[in-house]
Scaffold this motif. Structure first.
Motif, mmCIF file in Angstrom:
data_model
loop_
_atom_site.group_PDB
_atom_site.id
_atom_site.type_symbol
_atom_site.label_atom_id
_atom_site.label_comp_id
_atom_site.label_asym_id
_atom_site.label_seq_id
_atom_site.Cartn_x
_atom_site.Cartn_y
_atom_site.Cartn_z
ATOM 1 N N ARG A 23 0.830 -1.189 0.000
ATOM 2 C CA ARG A 23 0.000 0.000 0.000
ATOM 3 C C ARG A 23 0.879 1.259 0.000
ATOM 4 O O ARG A 23 1.975 1.279 0.565
ATOM 5 N N THR A 24 0.372 2.309 -0.641
ATOM 6 C CA THR A 24 1.030 3.610 -0.618
ATOM 7 C C THR A 24 0.100 4.607 0.035
ATOM 8 O O THR A 24 -1.073 4.322 0.272
ATOM 9 N N ALA A 25 0.622 5.787 0.314
ATOM 10 C CA ALA A 25 -0.199 6.828 0.935
ATOM 11 C C ALA A 25 -1.311 7.255 -0.012
ATOM 12 O O ALA A 25 -1.159 7.178 -1.224
ATOM 13 N N PRO A 26 -2.439 7.695 0.514
ATOM 14 C CA PRO A 26 -3.524 8.144 -0.363
ATOM 15 C C PRO A 26 -3.062 9.257 -1.291
ATOM 16 O O PRO A 26 -2.238 10.092 -0.917
ATOM 17 N N ALA A 27 -3.591 9.268 -2.505
ATOM 18 C CA ALA A 27 -3.179 10.283 -3.477
ATOM 19 C C ALA A 27 -3.432 11.680 -2.959
ATOM 20 O O ALA A 27 -2.660 12.599 -3.193
ATOM 21 N N GLU A 28 -4.544 11.865 -2.219
ATOM 22 C CA GLU A 28 -4.876 13.197 -1.729
ATOM 23 C C GLU A 28 -3.832 13.718 -0.752
ATOM 24 O O GLU A 28 -3.678 14.922 -0.582
ATOM 25 N N ALA A 29 -3.089 12.808 -0.109
ATOM 26 C CA ALA A 29 -2.111 13.233 0.887
ATOM 27 C C ALA A 29 -0.786 13.619 0.259
ATOM 28 O O ALA A 29 0.018 14.295 0.892
ATOM 29 N N THR A 30 -0.536 13.207 -0.979
ATOM 30 C CA THR A 30 0.767 13.446 -1.583
ATOM 31 C C THR A 30 0.704 14.319 -2.824
ATOM 32 O O THR A 30 1.700 14.908 -3.207
ATOM 33 N N ALA A 31 -0.449 14.406 -3.482
ATOM 34 C CA ALA A 31 -0.560 15.156 -4.727
ATOM 35 C C ALA A 31 -0.815 16.629 -4.447
ATOM 36 O O ALA A 31 -1.658 16.984 -3.622
ATOM 37 N N THR A 32 -0.069 17.473 -5.133
ATOM 38 C CA THR A 32 -0.211 18.910 -4.912
ATOM 39 C C THR A 32 -0.699 19.658 -6.145
ATOM 40 O O THR A 32 -1.147 20.790 -6.029
ATOM 41 N N GLY A 33 -0.592 19.053 -7.334
ATOM 42 C CA GLY A 33 -1.028 19.715 -8.551
ATOM 43 C C GLY A 33 -0.039 20.784 -8.986
ATOM 44 O O GLY A 33 0.884 21.126 -8.244
ATOM 45 N N PRO A 34 -0.199 21.314 -10.200
ATOM 46 C CA PRO A 34 -1.229 20.929 -11.171
ATOM 47 C C PRO A 34 -0.968 19.543 -11.750
ATOM 48 O O PRO A 34 0.136 19.027 -11.653
ATOM 49 N N PHE A 35 -1.996 18.963 -12.388
ATOM 50 C CA PHE A 35 -1.935 17.593 -12.853
ATOM 51 C C PHE A 35 -1.906 17.517 -14.377
ATOM 52 O O PHE A 35 -2.312 18.447 -15.068
ATOM 53 N N CYS A 36 -1.419 16.388 -14.862
ATOM 54 C CA CYS A 36 -1.342 16.158 -16.306
ATOM 55 C C CYS A 36 -2.533 15.333 -16.767
ATOM 56 O O CYS A 36 -2.993 14.437 -16.063
ATOM 57 N N LEU A 37 -2.998 15.651 -17.962
ATOM 58 C CA LEU A 37 -4.102 14.917 -18.564
ATOM 59 C C LEU A 37 -3.584 13.665 -19.273
ATOM 60 O O LEU A 37 -2.405 13.587 -19.619
ATOM 61 N N PRO A 38 -4.445 12.688 -19.516
ATOM 62 C CA PRO A 38 -4.017 11.491 -20.254
ATOM 63 C C PRO A 38 -3.790 11.802 -21.718
ATOM 64 O O PRO A 38 -4.309 12.781 -22.259
ATOM 65 N N GLN A 39 -2.980 10.977 -22.356
ATOM 66 C CA GLN A 39 -2.804 11.020 -23.808
ATOM 67 C C GLN A 39 -3.515 9.811 -24.409
ATOM 68 O O GLN A 39 -3.546 8.746 -23.793
ATOM 69 N N VAL A 40 -4.037 9.989 -25.597
ATOM 70 C CA VAL A 40 -4.722 8.903 -26.274
ATOM 71 C C VAL A 40 -4.249 8.855 -27.722
ATOM 72 O O VAL A 40 -4.292 9.872 -28.426
#
Length: 305
Positions: free
Chosen positions: A13-30
């Protein structure tokens, strides 16, 4: 949030994303190869390319013969086809195969190499983004818009004890309870060739999850898939992103960026997907028996995530 029936529930297990993510975020590529014009063509083949943060994908639709060469390649790369009608002849400075059947994964050593594929089917090449010439061949729409701050600089895994050489792995591997897919790794890449799905996914067992520090490239080779993505909220509302639902026909590839929560559904019969990572995933590697060629490639000493 893995379902109890999902083997990945046993992962570290890793820490919840909300606890480590600060943004801004990248969108997916397709990369919708099934509808986009090919980047390159030849007598009996068409090819598309997609560049992610750590890797470059070349997907070739083959109905004839195609040949691709690398000169002074910096690191290992992978080539595979699930098509039994495809035959491979591969020459390198450290081994060769001639008229080799498809439904195999080949790990090609650094240096000079030449891959000739003949027959009918889909052939996939996977390189790291260290191959700058291949990155440059990807059209702008098939490259990341901006660096993803969640992803650390690329670090290859230890060299194989017996040295670099051409390796071929049979993909006709029976399923085993508790093992997730068919996973292979080298010093630079990891692939998980999931079993072909013959019925729609049970929507009560979808297992949404996230990766904190690496992206996942999901390659659709047959059928129809849908990826669902959701990003954490941060104190800065300017970083918030709407939920996304990405429909993928075949062939296509989707880059799922960290730290987006994601899961995938398939609705068509005979659906086939392959998940690709660069460098190899530590959590998959730490599960005994999951990496089918683990004896050929030692693990890194420190965790990637």
């Amino acid at each position: 949030m893995f379902d109890d029936s999902d083997p990945r529930k046993a992962l570290l297990r890793t820490a919840p994303a909300e606890a480590t993510a600060t943004g801004p975020f990248c969108l997916p590529q397709v990369g919708r190869f099934h509808e986009d014009p090919p980047l390159a063509t030849g007598a009996g083949w068409r090819a598309w390319m997609l560049g992610a943060t750590q890797m470059v994908l070349r997907v070739v639709e083959l109905d004839g013969t195609a040949e691709f060469a690398r000169s002074g390649q910096l690191d290992e790369y992978m080539v595979f086809s699930l098509g039994p009608e495809v035959r491979f002849t591969i020459t390198t400075g450290a081994g060769a195969v001639e008229d080799h059947p498809g439904n195999h994964l080949f790990i090609v050593p650094p240096g000079d190499s030449r891959v000739t594929a003949q027959g009918r089917g889909t052939v996939t090449f996977i390189f790291t983004a260290r191959s700058a010439d291949l990155v440059a061949q990807c059209p702008p729409a098939a490259q990341p818009v901006a660096p993803n701050p969640c992803i650390p600089p690329f670090q290859p895994w230890p060299d194989p004890p017996g040295g670099f050489r051409l390796r071929a792995y049979d993909l006709d591997v029976p399923a085993q309870e508790g093992r997730f897919g068919r996973i292979f790794r080298c010093t630079t890449l990891m692939v998980n060739i999931l079993p072909r799905f013959t019925a729609p996914r049970d929507t009560a067992k979808v297992s949404p999850h996230f990766h904190a520090s690496f992206e996942q490239v999901s390659l659709t080779l047959a059928g129809e898939f849908e990826h669902f993505l959701r990003w954490p909220w941060t104190p800065d509302q300017a970083h918030w992103l709407p939920d996304m639902r990405i429909a993928c026909s075949s062939p296509s590839a989707t880059v799922l960026p960290p730290p987006a929560l994601h899961t995938t559904l398939w609705a068509s019969p005979e659906a086939q997907i392959v998940d690709i990572f660069a460098p190899p995933r530590m959590d998959f590697s730490q599960r005994a028996g999951w990496v089918l060629n683990a004896e050929d490639y030692p693990m890194a000493r420190t965790a990637i995530e």
